[in-house]
Design a protein around this motif. Structure first.
Motif, PDB file in Angstrom:
ATOM      1  N   ALA A  96       0.693  -1.318  -0.060  1.00  0.00           N
ATOM      2  CA  ALA A  96       0.075   0.063   0.108  1.00  0.00           C
ATOM      3  C   ALA A  96       0.797   1.248   0.046  1.00  0.00           C
ATOM      4  O   ALA A  96       0.646   2.156  -0.588  1.00  0.00           O
ATOM      5  CB  ALA A  96      -0.787   0.001   1.094  1.00  0.00           C
ATOM      6  N   ILE A  97       2.082   1.224   0.804  1.00  0.00           N
ATOM      7  CA  ILE A  97       3.015   2.434   0.742  1.00  0.00           C
ATOM      8  C   ILE A  97       3.426   2.676  -0.468  1.00  0.00           C
ATOM      9  O   ILE A  97       3.313   3.871  -0.989  1.00  0.00           O
ATOM     10  CB  ILE A  97       4.107   2.218   1.723  1.00  0.00           C
ATOM     11  CG1 ILE A  97       3.456   2.260   3.351  1.00  0.00           C
ATOM     12  CG2 ILE A  97       5.044   3.182   1.867  1.00  0.00           C
ATOM     13  CD1 ILE A  97       4.324   1.758   4.300  1.00  0.00           C
ATOM     14  N   ALA A  98       3.864   1.543  -1.075  1.00  0.00           N
ATOM     15  CA  ALA A  98       4.605   1.713  -2.534  1.00  0.00           C
ATOM     16  C   ALA A  98       3.706   2.111  -3.515  1.00  0.00           C
ATOM     17  O   ALA A  98       3.948   3.080  -4.248  1.00  0.00           O
ATOM     18  CB  ALA A  98       5.223   0.224  -2.844  1.00  0.00           C
ATOM     19  N   GLY A 103       1.160   6.087  -7.071  1.00  0.00           N
ATOM     20  CA  GLY A 103      -0.171   6.627  -7.468  1.00  0.00           C
ATOM     21  C   GLY A 103       0.065   8.265  -7.550  1.00  0.00           C
ATOM     22  O   GLY A 103      -0.529   9.022  -8.113  1.00  0.00           O
ATOM     23  N   LEU A 104       0.885   8.772  -6.393  1.00  0.00           N
ATOM     24  CA  LEU A 104       1.060  10.067  -6.395  1.00  0.00           C
ATOM     25  C   LEU A 104       2.013  10.765  -7.534  1.00  0.00           C
ATOM     26  O   LEU A 104       1.868  11.907  -7.848  1.00  0.00           O
ATOM     27  CB  LEU A 104       1.553  10.618  -4.835  1.00  0.00           C
ATOM     28  CG  LEU A 104       0.655  10.284  -3.837  1.00  0.00           C
ATOM     29  CD1 LEU A 104       1.528  10.443  -2.423  1.00  0.00           C
ATOM     30  CD2 LEU A 104      -0.532  11.283  -3.686  1.00  0.00           C
ATOM     31  N   HIS A 105       2.793   9.708  -8.149  1.00  0.00           N
ATOM     32  CA  HIS A 105       3.703  10.344  -9.054  1.00  0.00           C
ATOM     33  C   HIS A 105       3.366  10.110 -10.518  1.00  0.00           C
ATOM     34  O   HIS A 105       4.100  10.241 -11.377  1.00  0.00           O
ATOM     35  CB  HIS A 105       5.362  10.161  -8.855  1.00  0.00           C
ATOM     36  CG  HIS A 105       5.693  10.470  -7.487  1.00  0.00           C
ATOM     37  ND1 HIS A 105       5.524   9.978  -6.326  1.00  0.00           N
ATOM     38  CD2 HIS A 105       6.305  11.650  -7.373  1.00  0.00           C
ATOM     39  CE1 HIS A 105       6.073  10.967  -5.387  1.00  0.00           C
ATOM     40  NE2 HIS A 105       6.549  11.809  -5.771  1.00  0.00           N
ATOM     41  N   LEU A 106       2.357   9.294 -10.586  1.00  0.00           N
ATOM     42  CA  LEU A 106       2.013   8.897 -12.028  1.00  0.00           C
ATOM     43  C   LEU A 106       0.894   9.487 -12.765  1.00  0.00           C
ATOM     44  O   LEU A 106       0.408   8.983 -13.706  1.00  0.00           O
ATOM     45  CB  LEU A 106       1.558   7.417 -11.906  1.00  0.00           C
ATOM     46  CG  LEU A 106       2.826   6.282 -11.600  1.00  0.00           C
ATOM     47  CD1 LEU A 106       2.148   4.884 -11.256  1.00  0.00           C
ATOM     48  CD2 LEU A 106       3.896   6.320 -12.620  1.00  0.00           C
ATOM     49  N   ALA A 121       5.100  -1.822  -8.330  1.00  0.00           N
ATOM     50  CA  ALA A 121       5.380  -1.268  -7.166  1.00  0.00           C
ATOM     51  C   ALA A 121       5.122  -2.077  -6.010  1.00  0.00           C
ATOM     52  O   ALA A 121       5.807  -2.216  -4.918  1.00  0.00           O
ATOM     53  CB  ALA A 121       5.202   0.207  -7.059  1.00  0.00           C
ATOM     54  N   ALA A 122       3.972  -2.215  -6.066  1.00  0.00           N
ATOM     55  CA  ALA A 122       3.111  -3.028  -4.802  1.00  0.00           C
ATOM     56  C   ALA A 122       3.787  -4.363  -4.612  1.00  0.00           C
ATOM     57  O   ALA A 122       3.993  -4.837  -3.499  1.00  0.00           O
ATOM     58  CB  ALA A 122       1.568  -2.925  -4.903  1.00  0.00           C
ATOM     59  N   MET A 123       3.921  -5.187  -5.779  1.00  0.00           N
ATOM     60  CA  MET A 123       4.264  -6.572  -5.554  1.00  0.00           C
ATOM     61  C   MET A 123       5.855  -6.449  -5.228  1.00  0.00           C
ATOM     62  O   MET A 123       6.109  -7.587  -4.413  1.00  0.00           O
ATOM     63  CB  MET A 123       4.305  -7.122  -6.848  1.00  0.00           C
ATOM     64  CG  MET A 123       2.624  -7.532  -7.226  1.00  0.00           C
ATOM     65  SD  MET A 123       2.410  -8.291  -8.756  1.00  0.00           S
ATOM     66  CE  MET A 123       3.195 -10.116  -8.306  1.00  0.00           C
ATOM     67  N   ALA A 251       4.417 -13.277  -0.368  1.00  0.00           N
ATOM     68  CA  ALA A 251       4.463 -11.874  -0.060  1.00  0.00           C
ATOM     69  C   ALA A 251       4.067 -10.768  -1.076  1.00  0.00           C
ATOM     70  O   ALA A 251       3.601  -9.762  -0.807  1.00  0.00           O
ATOM     71  CB  ALA A 251       5.952 -11.625   0.469  1.00  0.00           C
ATOM     72  N   ALA A 252       4.376 -11.180  -2.309  1.00  0.00           N
ATOM     73  CA  ALA A 252       4.367 -10.327  -3.442  1.00  0.00           C
ATOM     74  C   ALA A 252       2.749 -10.034  -3.659  1.00  0.00           C
ATOM     75  O   ALA A 252       2.327  -8.860  -4.099  1.00  0.00           O
ATOM     76  CB  ALA A 252       4.921 -10.633  -4.850  1.00  0.00           C
ATOM     77  N   LEU A 253       2.277 -11.155  -3.613  1.00  0.00           N
ATOM     78  CA  LEU A 253       0.570 -11.106  -3.988  1.00  0.00           C
ATOM     79  C   LEU A 253      -0.185 -10.504  -2.657  1.00  0.00           C
ATOM     80  O   LEU A 253      -1.110  -9.729  -2.871  1.00  0.00           O
ATOM     81  CB  LEU A 253       0.239 -12.476  -3.967  1.00  0.00           C
ATOM     82  CG  LEU A 253       0.589 -13.050  -5.225  1.00  0.00           C
ATOM     83  CD1 LEU A 253      -0.144 -14.605  -5.264  1.00  0.00           C
ATOM     84  CD2 LEU A 253      -0.432 -12.407  -6.453  1.00  0.00           C
ATOM     85  N   ALA A 254       0.547 -10.467  -1.455  1.00  0.00           N
ATOM     86  CA  ALA A 254      -0.116  -9.587  -0.373  1.00  0.00           C
ATOM     87  C   ALA A 254       0.105  -8.265  -0.588  1.00  0.00           C
ATOM     88  O   ALA A 254      -0.815  -7.497  -0.259  1.00  0.00           O
ATOM     89  CB  ALA A 254       0.513 -10.128   1.085  1.00  0.00           C
ATOM     90  N   GLY A 255       1.456  -7.859  -0.992  1.00  0.00           N
ATOM     91  CA  GLY A 255       1.740  -6.575  -1.334  1.00  0.00           C
ATOM     92  C   GLY A 255       0.794  -6.110  -2.389  1.00  0.00           C
ATOM     93  O   GLY A 255       0.213  -4.775  -2.467  1.00  0.00           O
ATOM     94  N   LEU A 256       0.511  -6.974  -3.449  1.00  0.00           N
ATOM     95  CA  LEU A 256      -0.451  -6.578  -4.738  1.00  0.00           C
ATOM     96  C   LEU A 256      -1.710  -6.126  -4.074  1.00  0.00           C
ATOM     97  O   LEU A 256      -2.627  -5.308  -4.422  1.00  0.00           O
ATOM     98  CB  LEU A 256      -0.576  -7.575  -5.671  1.00  0.00           C
ATOM     99  CG  LEU A 256      -1.406  -7.298  -6.749  1.00  0.00           C
ATOM    100  CD1 LEU A 256      -0.961  -6.138  -7.517  1.00  0.00           C
ATOM    101  CD2 LEU A 256      -1.457  -8.403  -7.882  1.00  0.00           C
ATOM    102  N   ALA A 257      -2.304  -7.269  -2.902  1.00  0.00           N
ATOM    103  CA  ALA A 257      -3.634  -6.684  -2.352  1.00  0.00           C
ATOM    104  C   ALA A 257      -3.636  -5.350  -1.752  1.00  0.00           C
ATOM    105  O   ALA A 257      -4.568  -4.827  -1.929  1.00  0.00           O
ATOM    106  CB  ALA A 257      -3.840  -7.716  -1.045  1.00  0.00           C
ATOM    107  N   GLY A 258      -2.294  -4.881  -1.036  1.00  0.00           N
ATOM    108  CA  GLY A 258      -2.443  -3.541  -0.647  1.00  0.00           C
ATOM    109  C   GLY A 258      -2.296  -2.373  -1.650  1.00  0.00           C
ATOM    110  O   GLY A 258      -3.213  -1.547  -1.454  1.00  0.00           O
ATOM    111  N   GLY A 259      -1.671  -2.635  -2.776  1.00  0.00           N
ATOM    112  CA  GLY A 259      -1.848  -1.726  -3.863  1.00  0.00           C
ATOM    113  C   GLY A 259      -3.053  -1.571  -4.533  1.00  0.00           C
ATOM    114  O   GLY A 259      -3.526  -0.629  -4.782  1.00  0.00           O
ATOM    115  N   VAL A 260      -3.846  -2.756  -4.479  1.00  0.00           N
ATOM    116  CA  VAL A 260      -5.330  -2.901  -5.339  1.00  0.00           C
ATOM    117  C   VAL A 260      -6.150  -2.090  -4.304  1.00  0.00           C
ATOM    118  O   VAL A 260      -6.884  -1.388  -4.835  1.00  0.00           O
ATOM    119  CB  VAL A 260      -5.695  -4.181  -5.433  1.00  0.00           C
ATOM    120  CG1 VAL A 260      -7.211  -4.471  -5.831  1.00  0.00           C
ATOM    121  CG2 VAL A 260      -4.819  -4.850  -6.689  1.00  0.00           C
TER     122      VAL A 260
END
Lengths: 354, 305
Positions: A96-98, A103-106, A121-123, A251-260
C-alpha cells in the motif's frame, strides 16, 4: 489427486466449512447473549450489512473480498510449500505504501500503464517486506512464522511514519496521504465501490488452480505443509528453492492486495487501512483446504462477515472485533479436523520439493 | 536527574521495569518449549491477562489483578493445549488462532465493559516494594530492589525454573519429551500430560506478564496493548538458548533497548517516534538471526506427536 481437491469435490468437503462457520456463529451468539446483547439483533445486522441489499453486496461485501482473494491466493502458494507466512498484513501495508507513492507520481501516464507500474511497485514492496524472513529461514532455519509476524508490527509503524511524514497530505493536518492521481485508480462499477480488482483476483485464483492441478510444478508443492521441525530451527535442513520462491511470491501477492486496495477503494494511504485482511485470509485459505476455487467461496464468506460486522457495530452496538472470535473458531475447527488426519497426510505426501 | 549516576540509575530502573513482563512471558514459554511445544498463543495469554488484571484490579485491587491475569493466561493456554496437544493439531496455526481469538475477545469485552468512548481508565497500580539495605546500592540498588512484586517473582522464578528443569524428575521428563517424544514415552514419561502442564504453567506466567504490563508499567488497559510482546518473548527464548538464566538476561537486554528509547526521547533527539516503535521487533529479528546455529533447540520442538 491431492486431498484438498478431492475434499471440495465431494459432499463431505462442504461439511467441514459449514460446520466450522456454524460453530463460530453459535459461539459468537452465545457470547453475545452472555454479555447481554441480543443475538438476534446481531445476526440480523450481520445479514443486512452483508447480503441484505444490492448496496450491501456491491459496496460492502464484494470490495472486502478482493484483498482476501489476492492475499489468499498467495497463501495457498506459501502453505502448499510448507511456508507459514503470517506476515501478509505487513506485506499488504508495504504494498500500500509503495502503491501510494507511485500513485502520487504517475499522474502524467496513460491509465493502463499507471496501473501496471503501481501493481509492480506494490508487488515488489510486498516481496521486499519478506526478504528478511526468507533469508532468515533459508540461511539460518529461523521459523518464518515468527519473523513474518514481527515484520507486521514494523510495517504498521512504518505506515504511521509515512502518513505523518514523507507521504502526508499537503496541508499537513491529517495523518493520511494526498489522493492518488486519477490515472492510477482502478475503474469501478458506477454507483458502487466495486472495482476491477475483483475480476482480476478471480482470474488469478482460476489460474492458480490450473497451475496446481495441471502442471508438474504444481504437483510438487506439498499440500498443507508439515509443521516446523526442530532441525530446521537449528539450520541443519536446507529450506529449498520452492519454499523461498513460495514465500516471496505469497508476499508479493499480499503487497499487490495492498496496492489494489489503495488503487481501487481508498485512493490514499492512512492508518488501519486493513481491518486484519492478512489474518482473515489465513482463515479463508485454511477453510478452503488450500484450494483456490474453495478460496473464492470462503473469501466471500469472510468478506460478508466483516461487512456485516460493521453493520453489527453501527446498529446493535457490538464491537466489530468480535468477528475475530468467529474467525479464530473457524481456524481451530479446521485445524482440529486436520489434526487426526495430519499424520496420514504426511505419509501420503507427494514428492519432496527440490 | 541530570547527573550521570542519576541518568544511569534511571536507565537501569526503566530497563528492569520494562523487562519484567517480557521475562515472565519468556520464562513461561521456555517451560513450554523445553517440553517440545511452541505456543504462539502466549501473545493471547498476555493480552487476556492484561484485560483480566485491569477488570479485577478495578474491582478488588492490584493483587487480585495479578491473580486474575495469571488465571486468564492459563485459561487461554488450556485451550491451546487442548487443541494442539490433545487433538494433535498443528501447533503454529493453533497458536496463531488462539492469539487471534484473544484479540477479538478482549476487544469485545473491553468495549462492552468500558464503552466505545475509549476513555483511559484509571486502575489501582502495584506499589514499588523496597528491600531495605539492598536498595541503597549505588546505581543498581533502586533498579533491582525497589520494584513492584512481579519483578521479585522473576528473581524467584529463574532459579526455580532451572531447578525444576534440571533437578526434578518431572522437569527431566519434560526435557526428555522435548527431545524425543518416542524415547521419553519408552522411559515411562507421560508425554502429553507433562507437555500440557508445562504449556498451562507457561500461559499462566504469560498472563502474569500481561497483568504486570497493566499494573506495574502502563497503568491502564488499551486494546491490543501487548503489541506483539508475546512474539518478542518467543524470540527472547531463542536468544536465551532455552535456559532460564540466559532467557532472563535476554529479556533484560530488550528492556534496556526500550529504556534507551525513553532516554533518547527525554534528550529530545529529533527522531520520529515510530522508529523507536520499530526497534523491539527489529532487535528480535536480529536476535533470531544471531543466535541460530550456535544453540540447540529442543529436538522435538513443534513436532506433532
Amino acid at each position: 489427486m491431492s486431498r484438498s481437491l478431492a475434499g471440495w469435490r465431494s459432499l463431505g468437503g462442504w461439511l467441514l466449512p459449514v460446520a466450522a462457520v456454524s460453530l463460530g456463529l453459535l459461539i459468537l451468539s452465545t457470547g453475545l447473549w452472555a454479555a447481554g446483547y441480543s443475538a438476534a439483533d446481531a445476526l440480523g445486522a450481520l445479514w443486512r450489512g452483508s447480503f441484505g441489499s444490492w448496496d450491501a453486496v456491491t459496496s460492502a461485501t464484494l470490495p472486502r473480498m478482493v484483498p482476501l482473494l489476492f492475499i489468499g491466493a498467495g497463501l495457498t502458494l506459501a502453505f502448499r510449500a510448507g511456508a507459514f507466512n503470517i506476515g501478509a498484513e505487513g506485506q499488504f501495508y508495504a504494498g500500500a505504501i509503495a502503491a501510494t507513492w507511485a500513485g502520487l507520481h504517475l499522474g502524467g501516464w496513460p491509465s493502463p500503464f499507471a496501473l501496471l507500474i503501481l501493481a509492480a511497485a506494490a508487488m515488489l514492496a510486498g516481496a521486499a517486506w519478506c526478504v528478511i524472513p526468507t533469508l532468515l529461514r533459508v540461511r539460518f532455519g529461523v521459523l518464518e512464522v515468527i519473523s513474518t509476524l514481527l515484520m507486521n508490527f514494523v510495517a504498521v509503524a512504518l505506515v504511521s511514519l509515512m502518513v505523518t511524514g514523507p507521504l502526508q497530505e499537503s496541508r499537513r493536518v491529517y495523518p493520511q496521504s494526498d489522493p492518488i492521481a486519477a490515472a492510477a485508480r482502478l475503474p469501478i462499477l458506477p454507483g458502487t465501490r466495486l472495482h476491477l480488482g475483483l475480476p482480476i483476483a478471480i482470474l488469478l485464483c482460476l489460474g492458480l488452480r490450473v497451475l496446481y492441478s495441471r502442471t508438474q510444478w504444481g504437483f510438487r508443492l506439498r499440500a498443507l505443509g508439515v509443521g516446523p521441525r526442530a532441525a530446521v530451527i537449528t539450520g541443519r535442513v536446507p529450506a529449498g528453492r520452492y519454499l523461498a520462491a513460495a514465500l516471496l511470491g505469497s508476499a508479493a501477492l499480499a503487497g499487490l492486495a495492498g496496492g489494489v486496495e489503495v488503487s481501487g477503494v481508498s485512493y490514499a494511504l492512512f492508518q488501519n487501512l486493513s481491518p486484519g485482511y492478512g489474518f482473515t485470509a489465513i482463515a479463508a485459505v485454511l477453510l478452503a483446504r488450500l484450494d483456490p476455487l474453495g478460496l473464492m467461496v470462503t473469501s466471500l464468506l469472510f468478506a460478508a462477515l466483516e461487512a456485516g460486522a460493521g453493520a453489527m457495530q453501527r446498529e446493535a452496538g457490538i464491537p466489530s472485533v468480535a468477528v475475530y472470535v468467529v474467525e479464530a473458531v473457524v481456524i481451530l475447527v479446521v485445524v482440529v479436523a486436520e489434526g487426526q488426519a495430519f499424520r496420514n497426510a504426511i505419509t501420503a505426501r507427494t514428492a519432496e520439493p527440490a | 536527574m541530570s547527573t550521570l549516576p542519576g541518568v544511569a540509575a534511571g536507565f537501569v530502573e526503566a530497563s528492569v521495569r520494562v523487562a519484567t513482563p517480557l521475562a515472565l512471558a519468556a520464562l513461561g514459554e521456555t517451560l513450554a518449549e523445553r517440553g517440545g511445544t511452541i505456543n504462539l498463543g502466549i501473545e493471547g495469554s498476555m493480552l487476556a491477562g492484561a484485560l483480566a488484571s485491569a477488570l479485577a484490579a478495578g474491582a478488588w485491587g492490584p493483587d487480585a489483578g495479578l491473580l486474575a491475569g495469571a488465571l486468564a493466561g492459563l485459561a487461554l493456554a488450556a485451550l491451546f493445549a487442548a487443541v494442539a496437544i490433545g487433538a494433535r493439531a498443528n501447533q503454529i496455526i493453533t497458536g496463531t488462532a488462539v492469539s487471534l481469538l484473544a484479540t477479538g475477545l478482549t476487544g469485545a469485552v473491553y468495549r462492552r465493559v468500558y464503552g466505545n468512548a475509549g476513555a483511559t481508565l484509571t486502575i489501582p497500580t502495584l506499589p514499588a516494594l523496597s528491600v531495605p539495605g539492598l536498595d541503597q546500592i549505588p546505581i543498581v540498588g533502586h533498579a533491582l530492589f525497589a520494584q513492584a512484586l512481579p519483578t521479585y517473582l522473576v528473581y524467584l522464578t529463574v532459579p526455580l525454573l532451572w531447578w525444576v528443569l534440571s533437578r526434578t524428575r518431572w522437569g527431566l521428563g519434560l526435557s526428555a519429551a522435548g527431545e524425543s517424544a518416542v524415547a521419553a514415552r519408552a522411559h515411562g514419561v507421560p508425554v502429553s500430560r507433562v507437555r500440557i502442564v508445562a504449556v498451562m504453567a507457561g500461559g499462566a506466567m504469560a498472563g502474569l506478564g500481561g497483568a504486570t504490563l497493566v499494573l506495574a508499567q502502563v497503568g491502564t488497559f488499551a486494546e491490543q496493548m501487548t503489541a506483539g510482546r508475546g512474539f518478542i518473548a518467543i524470540a527472547i527464548v531463542v536468544l536465551g538458548g532455552w535456559h532460564p538464566v540466559r532467557v532472563a538476561a535476554a529479556a533484560l537486554l530488550f528492556g534496556a533497548a526500550a529504556a534507551l528509547q525513553f532516554l533518547f526521547q527525554a534528550l529530545g533527539t529529533p527522531v520520529p517516534y515510530q522508529l523507536f516503535l520499530m526497534m523491539p521487533y527489529l532487535l528480535a529479528l536480529a536476535a533470531l538471526a544471531g543466535r541460530i546455529g550456535r544453540v540447540r533447540a529442543p529436538a522435538a520442538l513443534g513436532q506433532d506427536l
